[in-house]
Design an enzyme around this catalytic site. Structure first.
Site, PDB file in Angstrom:
ATOM      1  N   GLY A 125       0.836  -1.185   0.000  1.00 37.92           N
ATOM      2  CA  GLY A 125       0.000   0.000   0.000  1.00 37.92           C
ATOM      3  C   GLY A 125       0.876   1.240   0.000  1.00 37.92           C
ATOM      4  O   GLY A 125       2.032   1.197   0.418  1.00 37.92           O
TER       5      GLY A 125
ATOM      6  N   HIS B  63      -2.558   7.243   7.085  1.00 37.52           N
ATOM      7  CA  HIS B  63      -1.564   8.151   6.492  1.00 37.52           C
ATOM      8  C   HIS B  63      -2.212   9.449   6.022  1.00 37.52           C
ATOM      9  O   HIS B  63      -1.620  10.525   6.141  1.00 37.52           O
ATOM     10  CB  HIS B  63      -0.862   7.495   5.297  1.00 37.52           C
ATOM     11  CG  HIS B  63       0.342   6.699   5.650  1.00 37.52           C
ATOM     12  ND1 HIS B  63       1.448   7.239   6.258  1.00 37.52           N
ATOM     13  CD2 HIS B  63       0.627   5.390   5.450  1.00 37.52           C
ATOM     14  CE1 HIS B  63       2.364   6.305   6.436  1.00 37.52           C
ATOM     15  NE2 HIS B  63       1.883   5.169   5.958  1.00 37.52           N
TER      16      HIS B  63
ATOM     17  N   CYS C 216       6.062  -0.146   7.444  1.00 35.69           N
ATOM     18  CA  CYS C 216       5.722   1.032   6.658  1.00 35.69           C
ATOM     19  C   CYS C 216       6.918   1.433   5.817  1.00 35.69           C
ATOM     20  O   CYS C 216       8.048   1.487   6.326  1.00 35.69           O
ATOM     21  CB  CYS C 216       5.312   2.173   7.583  1.00 35.69           C
ATOM     22  SG  CYS C 216       4.814   3.668   6.714  1.00 35.69           S
ATOM     23  N   LEU C 217       6.675   1.723   4.548  1.00 38.01           N
ATOM     24  CA  LEU C 217       7.757   2.137   3.658  1.00 38.01           C
ATOM     25  C   LEU C 217       8.381   3.456   4.099  1.00 38.01           C
ATOM     26  O   LEU C 217       9.526   3.731   3.759  1.00 38.01           O
ATOM     27  CB  LEU C 217       7.234   2.245   2.220  1.00 38.01           C
ATOM     28  CG  LEU C 217       6.732   0.938   1.616  1.00 38.01           C
ATOM     29  CD1 LEU C 217       6.059   1.193   0.264  1.00 38.01           C
ATOM     30  CD2 LEU C 217       7.858  -0.070   1.477  1.00 38.01           C
TER      31      LEU C 217
ATOM     32  N   HIS D 165      -4.368   1.239   7.397  1.00 35.58           N
ATOM     33  CA  HIS D 165      -3.017   1.808   7.487  1.00 35.58           C
ATOM     34  C   HIS D 165      -2.887   3.004   6.538  1.00 35.58           C
ATOM     35  O   HIS D 165      -2.389   4.066   6.921  1.00 35.58           O
ATOM     36  CB  HIS D 165      -1.999   0.716   7.146  1.00 35.58           C
ATOM     37  CG  HIS D 165      -0.577   1.153   7.194  1.00 35.58           C
ATOM     38  ND1 HIS D 165       0.281   0.777   8.204  1.00 35.58           N
ATOM     39  CD2 HIS D 165       0.156   1.928   6.354  1.00 35.58           C
ATOM     40  CE1 HIS D 165       1.476   1.305   7.978  1.00 35.58           C
ATOM     41  NE2 HIS D 165       1.420   2.006   6.858  1.00 35.58           N
ATOM     42  N   GLU D 166      -3.345   2.835   5.303  1.00 44.81           N
ATOM     43  CA  GLU D 166      -3.213   3.908   4.303  1.00 44.81           C
ATOM     44  C   GLU D 166      -4.127   5.088   4.612  1.00 44.81           C
ATOM     45  O   GLU D 166      -3.727   6.246   4.455  1.00 44.81           O
ATOM     46  CB  GLU D 166      -3.456   3.379   2.894  1.00 44.81           C
ATOM     47  CG  GLU D 166      -2.500   2.288   2.442  1.00 44.81           C
ATOM     48  CD  GLU D 166      -1.030   2.573   2.701  1.00 44.81           C
ATOM     49  OE1 GLU D 166      -0.600   3.753   2.646  1.00 44.81           O
ATOM     50  OE2 GLU D 166      -0.283   1.618   2.969  1.00 44.81           O
TER      51      GLU D 166
ATOM     52  N   GLN E  57       3.104   9.798   1.397  1.00 37.01           N
ATOM     53  CA  GLN E  57       4.366   9.059   1.467  1.00 37.01           C
ATOM     54  C   GLN E  57       5.316   9.386   0.320  1.00 37.01           C
ATOM     55  O   GLN E  57       6.490   9.030   0.379  1.00 37.01           O
ATOM     56  CB  GLN E  57       4.104   7.553   1.512  1.00 37.01           C
ATOM     57  CG  GLN E  57       3.460   7.104   2.808  1.00 37.01           C
ATOM     58  CD  GLN E  57       3.281   5.613   2.808  1.00 37.01           C
ATOM     59  OE1 GLN E  57       2.273   5.104   2.347  1.00 37.01           O
ATOM     60  NE2 GLN E  57       4.278   4.909   3.324  1.00 37.01           N
TER      61      GLN E  57
END
Length: 161
Positions: free
Chosen positions: A46, A136, A90-91, A132-133, A51
């Site tokens: 995702g 963000h 998480c990226l 999660h997204e 991000q």
């Protein structure tokens, strides 16, 4: 398709509430295409526009199931049921994972790349990825809500979201 640079915590854009998308045009289409390419290149499941440094309410998700790539503009979780506790990465926060309590089932509404409204339901890992997204987009990182956070730099790196 362009691979974008993924911003890392503590970049301030990760802490902002992202702005609602009102223009559905070729710029948005390019953003969505680039976000998917960036997510796949980073081996994530995702990615939210903040991000990659863009404060817009846009996400892409692909957990490797029958749904494939899901693009959602202006996503909103409108219903939740049940609980699941599980690991997340998480990226934008490399080398850390955490155990996060999420809803087991969610219903979302949003728009596609052309502005058409749609709804969908998600369970299990897909529900986790969406939550999660969407976090963000609201300036929330998994480390803010995790029951525990642990360093995985010494272990094999898992797939980030």
């Amino acid at each position: 398709m362009g691979i974008r640079i993924i911003v890392k915590d503590p970049d301030p854009v990760l802490r902002e509430r992202a702005v609602e998308v009102t223009k559905f045009n070729s710029n948005l289409h390019k953003l969505l295409t680039d976000m998917a390419a960036t997510m796949y290149d980073a081996e994530g499941v995702g990615l939210a526009a903040p991000q990659i440094g863009i404060s817009k309410r846009v996400i892409v998700v692909d957990v490797g199931d029958e749904h494939g790539l899901i693009e959602m503009v202006n996503p909103e979780i409108v219903e939740r049921k049940g609980d699941q506790l599980g690991p997340e990465g998480c990226l934008s926060i490399p080398n850390l994972n955490g155990d996060v309590l999420r809803s087991q089932w969610i219903k979302l509404k949003g728009q596609d790349r052309d502005g058409n409204p749609f709804e969908m339901e998600a369970t299990d890992y897909l529900a986790r990825a969406f939550q999660h997204e969407v976090d963000h987009l609201n300036g929330v990182l998994f480390t803010d809500i995790a029951d525990s956070v642990y360093d995985i730099s010494q272990r094999q790196r898992g797939r980030g979201e």
